[in-house]
Scaffold this motif. Structure first.
Motif, PDB file in Angstrom:
ATOM      1  N   ARG A  82     -30.811  15.194  95.268  1.00  0.00           N
ATOM      2  CA  ARG A  82     -30.545  16.633  95.324  1.00  0.00           C
ATOM      3  C   ARG A  82     -29.142  16.962  94.841  1.00  0.00           C
ATOM      4  NH1 ARG A  82     -31.096  20.077 100.785  1.00  0.00           N
ATOM      5  NH2 ARG A  82     -33.277  19.515 100.473  1.00  0.00           N
ATOM      6  N   TYR A  83     -28.158  16.236  95.378  1.00  0.00           N
ATOM      7  CA  TYR A  83     -26.777  16.615  95.074  1.00  0.00           C
ATOM      8  C   TYR A  83     -26.408  16.308  93.625  1.00  0.00           C
ATOM      9  CZ  TYR A  83     -26.442  17.323 100.076  1.00  0.00           C
ATOM     10  OH  TYR A  83     -26.646  17.771 101.350  1.00  0.00           O
ATOM     11  N   ASP A  86     -27.693  19.098  91.623  1.00  0.00           N
ATOM     12  CA  ASP A  86     -26.824  20.273  91.742  1.00  0.00           C
ATOM     13  C   ASP A  86     -25.561  20.091  90.900  1.00  0.00           C
ATOM     14  OD1 ASP A  86     -28.544  21.551  93.442  1.00  0.00           O
ATOM     15  OD2 ASP A  86     -27.613  20.780  95.259  1.00  0.00           O
ATOM     16  N   ALA A  87     -24.982  18.891  91.000  1.00  0.00           N
ATOM     17  CA  ALA A  87     -23.755  18.625  90.251  1.00  0.00           C
ATOM     18  C   ALA A  87     -24.029  18.704  88.750  1.00  0.00           C
ATOM     19  CB  ALA A  87     -23.196  17.251  90.615  1.00  0.00           C
ATOM     20  N   VAL A  90     -23.639  22.145  87.711  1.00  0.00           N
ATOM     21  CA  VAL A  90     -22.228  22.543  87.664  1.00  0.00           C
ATOM     22  C   VAL A  90     -21.574  22.046  86.382  1.00  0.00           C
ATOM     23  CG1 VAL A  90     -19.983  22.342  88.793  1.00  0.00           C
ATOM     24  CG2 VAL A  90     -22.063  22.539  90.173  1.00  0.00           C
ATOM     25  N   ASP A 246     -30.857  26.803  97.582  1.00  0.00           N
ATOM     26  CA  ASP A 246     -30.023  26.043  96.649  1.00  0.00           C
ATOM     27  C   ASP A 246     -29.580  27.001  95.552  1.00  0.00           C
ATOM     28  OD1 ASP A 246     -29.011  24.539  94.502  1.00  0.00           O
ATOM     29  OD2 ASP A 246     -30.010  22.753  95.255  1.00  0.00           O
ATOM     30  N   PHE A 248     -27.491  26.748  93.205  1.00  0.00           N
ATOM     31  CA  PHE A 248     -27.268  26.241  91.847  1.00  0.00           C
ATOM     32  C   PHE A 248     -28.504  26.490  90.985  1.00  0.00           C
ATOM     33  CE2 PHE A 248     -24.626  23.635  94.639  1.00  0.00           C
ATOM     34  CZ  PHE A 248     -23.394  23.904  94.084  1.00  0.00           C
TER      35      PHE A 248
ATOM     36  N   PHE B  17     -15.025  19.287  95.481  1.00  0.00           N
ATOM     37  CA  PHE B  17     -16.229  19.337  94.646  1.00  0.00           C
ATOM     38  C   PHE B  17     -17.475  19.037  95.477  1.00  0.00           C
ATOM     39  CE2 PHE B  17     -19.344  17.429  91.728  1.00  0.00           C
ATOM     40  CZ  PHE B  17     -19.432  18.429  90.781  1.00  0.00           C
ATOM     41  N   VAL B  21     -20.658  21.412  96.357  1.00  0.00           N
ATOM     42  CA  VAL B  21     -22.039  21.048  96.036  1.00  0.00           C
ATOM     43  C   VAL B  21     -22.890  21.060  97.304  1.00  0.00           C
ATOM     44  CG1 VAL B  21     -23.514  19.134  95.317  1.00  0.00           C
ATOM     45  CG2 VAL B  21     -21.532  19.746  93.941  1.00  0.00           C
ATOM     46  N   GLY B  22     -22.368  20.422  98.354  1.00  0.00           N
ATOM     47  CA  GLY B  22     -23.130  20.349  99.606  1.00  0.00           C
ATOM     48  C   GLY B  22     -23.378  21.723 100.189  1.00  0.00           C
ATOM     49  N   TYR B  23     -22.344  22.548 100.187  1.00  0.00           N
ATOM     50  CA  TYR B  23     -22.480  23.862 100.812  1.00  0.00           C
ATOM     51  C   TYR B  23     -23.502  24.718 100.076  1.00  0.00           C
ATOM     52  CZ  TYR B  23     -21.378  28.358 102.862  1.00  0.00           C
ATOM     53  OH  TYR B  23     -21.484  29.562 103.500  1.00  0.00           O
ATOM     54  N   PHE B  24     -23.314  24.881  98.800  1.00  0.00           N
ATOM     55  CA  PHE B  24     -24.185  25.812  98.069  1.00  0.00           C
ATOM     56  C   PHE B  24     -25.584  25.257  97.813  1.00  0.00           C
ATOM     57  CE2 PHE B  24     -19.964  27.497  96.969  1.00  0.00           C
ATOM     58  CZ  PHE B  24     -20.144  28.792  97.440  1.00  0.00           C
ATOM     59  N   SER B  25     -25.810  23.992  98.214  1.00  0.00           N
ATOM     60  CA  SER B  25     -27.158  23.463  98.038  1.00  0.00           C
ATOM     61  C   SER B  25     -28.107  24.027  99.092  1.00  0.00           C
ATOM     62  CB  SER B  25     -27.148  21.944  98.108  1.00  0.00           C
ATOM     63  OG  SER B  25     -26.917  21.522  99.426  1.00  0.00           O
ATOM     64  N   THR B  26     -27.579  24.594 100.183  1.00  0.00           N
ATOM     65  CA  THR B  26     -28.479  25.233 101.155  1.00  0.00           C
ATOM     66  C   THR B  26     -27.935  26.537 101.716  1.00  0.00           C
ATOM     67  OG1 THR B  26     -27.512  23.846 102.852  1.00  0.00           O
ATOM     68  CG2 THR B  26     -29.675  23.182 102.027  1.00  0.00           C
ATOM     69  N   ARG B  27     -26.673  26.824 101.462  1.00  0.00           N
ATOM     70  CA  ARG B  27     -26.106  28.003 102.090  1.00  0.00           C
ATOM     71  C   ARG B  27     -25.409  28.883 101.074  1.00  0.00           C
ATOM     72  NH1 ARG B  27     -23.471  24.970 107.115  1.00  0.00           N
ATOM     73  NH2 ARG B  27     -23.799  23.275 105.679  1.00  0.00           N
TER      74      ARG B  27
END
Ligand code: HEM
Ligand code: SF4
Ligand code: SF4
Lengths: 515, 167
Positions: A82-83, A86-87, A90, A246, A248, B17, B21-27
């Motif tokens: 997942r991360y 997302d990255a 970005v 999410d 992103f 960074f 990534v962690g924050y905006f992945s669910t919030r």
């Protein structure tokens, strides 16, 4: 707007240079970081796939099992998956902004730009289907919203969203289809990633090891501290009214609720069209230079220009003029960005030739070497002292500039990599200058990709054509940024001070002078 | 010292960074429908009656046809549009004419509509006309239902199992 963006990037670059050094500044590695995250996503995805069960209830349960009872392996893999996705968003978006800000989207680069736009679609298609197959509450929201969005297109006879009306009507076959799409789309994306860098020679697809390890460590730490989890199983009789989003991947989805599916299609289609047309809409800051031209009588087919061209624009082909060499250089004008690196690579581009006119094997018609030689001599004439500096400035493709200042003279060209090392030798050994300062792009952020690298290697005699051993390397300086203005003056001043205190080893300050 | 400061800066950058990534992945959480409301979803796909009956062809007309296409009847494939009404208590939630799909208008008509409604006990009435008649309805179902907040109440239509389904 573009210059504001450029300023912003410059500030960030300076900060990150301080932290990472230019060699590992992530801002200079955005494309490579994209590849890096892609591989993390693929690797973790393969692991997840092994444990994933397709099926309306099985999907959720199998992922839940991975997350909980296998948190140390499957859980981490899921989080990485997942991360890293997302990255990837970005870095890809930053990469787009950066290439745009740097004006690297015109001419021969348009192909790379447009394949990049296609990549954005693939990233989003992969991410959206990925969230779909977890079949938790967020998946339910995503599936229904996406299906409703697709239904806004007049292509489906029966609304696809009807598949998600009720648990009883939801079919496991549908899941098999999503999983298939979620695997096939990233595979096609890989093909486009490959296509994207086809026109670049030596593309940076791997970030420097230090940056890669640091990023991986960061991703692992995030995965352990804040593991990716599901949001409760999807239940179609309940509305997932509030979901953890999410952003992103789904930042545009609120438009579906606020406006309509057609509105979102308009935004997406308009955005894509804008991006695709941007190479023509955005005015190029570069003066349109003519592409490199081979002068056959002077080309011996050595292939150095082929090796150094950053855009793979030159090939060696069978000799066409009867000269006793096996091959000759041929430029593909559609691929050439007129950076001049090939001229810097050509061993026949030498100012020492005893002919009135120097014509190297390859040349930019707008920057003839004969004129460069004249300009060099002209701007240095009349400068006095023992610390006379010849500045060779990169204009990032802009038109030529010759300036004379206090104790220095300046010639410019599209890239410092265009300067054949023999010209440095010439300037110093013929005593036109006491030092040569090469002033190009920011360290490791070469506008023409490889100009800096080749220049450095040529000067350090690691690459042909090498700067001759007799040239004292202390008389050559490579500096970054700012072709005109304050910084350059400071750089020149600092260099002059160094030169003033410098005597060539074994020559007692008496350098040979032949003119 | 400089080296250390640089490493500290790197760590800081990685933290920022990864946190982003962690924050905006669910919030922040997204409210896609008011959680205090229930949802009534009306959706079905159903083919209306043909616009015209099949017509018996006269012997002359049959004789005019190419031999391999001779049939005793001629049928137009076009279907009537459906007419649907959905009432919540006595309020009209939705009323529409649904055209048939397909280039020659011979396919099924479809509808997919969401109606957020306050939870509680309601009388839900769905009516459908799928024949050539001009007035009245061919199918109708009315029921008193108790909806809870965030409930997704589906109204489907399946002719082969008796008309409207309240799910
Ligand atoms: C998955 C997403 C992407 C990946 C992995 C990726 C990767 C790369 C890589 C590795 C390079 C070579 C960098 C170098 O060696 O100089 C590159 C160059 C480039 N990319 Fe991308 N890219 C992506 C998306 C995009 C997008 C969306 C755009 C623009 C719409 C774009 C525009 C460009 C351009 C214009 C260059 C050429 C730079 C030059 O000519 O000097 N890329 N990309
Ligand atoms: S100027 Fe030379 S090195 Fe640069 S793109 Fe054209 S052919 Fe390649
Ligand atoms: S570097 Fe010069 S001589 Fe060698 S192949 Fe290219 S144009 Fe010809």
């Amino acid at each position: 707007m573009r210059s504001a963006l450029r300023k912003l990037f410059e500030c960030v670059d300076v900060c990150l240079n301080a932290a990472f050094s230019p060699a590992a500044n992530p801002m200079f590695q955005l494309g490579a970081m994209g590849w890096f995250f892609y591989w993390i996503v693929v690797g973790s995805g393969i692991y997840l796939y092994i444990f994933f069960d397709t099926g309306v209830t099985e999907a959720y349960e199998s992922i839940q099992a991975l997350t909980e009872s296998q948190w140390y392996a499957g859980g981490i893999m899921r989080s990485l998956h997942r991360y890293a996705s997302d990255a990837l968003v970005v870095v890809a978006l930053l990469h787009v902004l950066r290439e745009f800000a740097a004006d690297r989207l015109h001419g021969a680069r348009t192909f790379t730009w447009i394949t990049g736009v296609a990549l954005l679609w693939f990233i989003y298609a992969s991410g959206i289907t990925g969230y779909w197959i977890v079949w938790d509450m967020f998946a339910q929201y995503v599936a229904i919203a996406t299906a409703e969005w697709l239904d806004a297109l007049p292509i489906f006879a029966e609304p696809i969203a009807r598949n998600f009306l009720h648990d009883a009507t939801l079919s496991g076959r549908f899941f098999t289809l999503f999983v298939f799409i979620h695997i096939v789309v990233p595979l096609i994306m890989l093909f486009f990633m490959w296509l994207h860098i086809q026109r670049l020679s030596q593309p940076a697809v791997n970030p420097p090891r230090r940056l890669a390890l640091g990023t991986l460590a960061g991703m692992l730490a995030l995965s352990l501290l804040y593991p990716a989890t599901s949001q409760g199983p999807a239940v179609l009789t309940q509305v997932p009214a509030i979901v953890g989003m999410d952003w992103f991947y789904f930042f545009l989805y609120p438009l579906l609720d606020r406006y309509s599916g057609s509105a979102l299609w308009a935004v997406v289609a308009g955005g894509t069209a804008l991006l695709v047309l941007l190479p023509w809409l955005a005015r190029s800051r570069q003066a349109p230079l003519r592409v490199a031209r081979v002068d056959l009588p002077n080309c011996n087919g050595c292939g150095r220009c082929v090796a150094d061209c950053p855009f793979g624009a030159i090939t060696l082909q069978p000799r066409s003029d009867g000269l006793p060499y096996g091959t000759e250089a041929v430029v593909d004008p559609d691929l050439c960005v007129s950076c001049g690196l090939c001229v810097g690579a050509c061993p026949t581009a030498t100012p020492f030739r005893r002919r009135s006119k120097i014509i190297p094997g390859i040349e930019l018609p707008d920057f003839p070497m004969a004129k460069l030689r004249e300009d060099m001599i002209r701007v240095m004439a009349g400068i006095e002292g023992s610390a006379r500096v010849l500045v060779v400035a990169c204009t990032k493709g802009n038109s030529a500039l010759t300036v004379q200042g206090d104790g220095f003279g300046m010639v410019s060209m599209p890239c410092v990599g265009m300067l054949p090392p023999s010209f440095i030798d010439f300037a110093l050994s013929r005593r036109h200058a006491d030092g040569v300062l090469l002033s190009g792009c920011a360290d490791n952020d070469c506008f023409h990709r490889l100009g800096q690298r080749w220049t450095r290697m040529r000067i350090e005699a690691e690459r042909d054509p090498a700067l001759r051993a007799r040239v004292p390397r202390d008389r050559v300086a490579i500096n970054q940024q700012d072709t005109v203005g304050g910084t350059l003056n400071r750089q020149v001043l600092a260099f002059q001070q160094r030169l003033a205190n410098y005597t060539d080893p074994g020559q007692g300050g008496n350098r040979t002078c032949v003119n | 010292m400089r080296q250390l400061a640089a490493i500290a800066l790197q760590v800081l950058f990685y933290i920022a960074f990864m946190a982003g990534v962690g924050y905006f992945s669910t919030r922040p959480a997204y409210t896609h429908q008011d959680p205090a409301l229930a949802l009534v979803k009306l959706s079905f796909s159903h083919a209306g009656e043909r616009k015209e009956d099949c017509r018996r062809l006269s012997p002359e007309e049959i004789a005019d046809l190419p031999p391999n296409m001779r049939r005793p009847t001629k049928c137009s494939r076009e279907r009537v549009p459906l007419y649907v009404e959905l009432l919540l208590d006595d309020r009209m939630l939705y009323r529409a004419e649904l055209p048939p799909s397909g280039l020659s208008g011979d396919g099924a008509s479809s509808v997919y509509r969401r109606f957020p409604v306050p939870p509680g006990t309601h009388r839900l009435t769905a009516k459908l006309r799928d024949t050539r008649r001009e007035q009245g309805f061919d199918h109708e179902r009315s029921e008193t239902v108790t909806l809870s907040a965030r409930q997704n109440f589906v109204i489907d239509f399946k002719a082969d199992i008796g008309g409207f389904l309240f799910l």
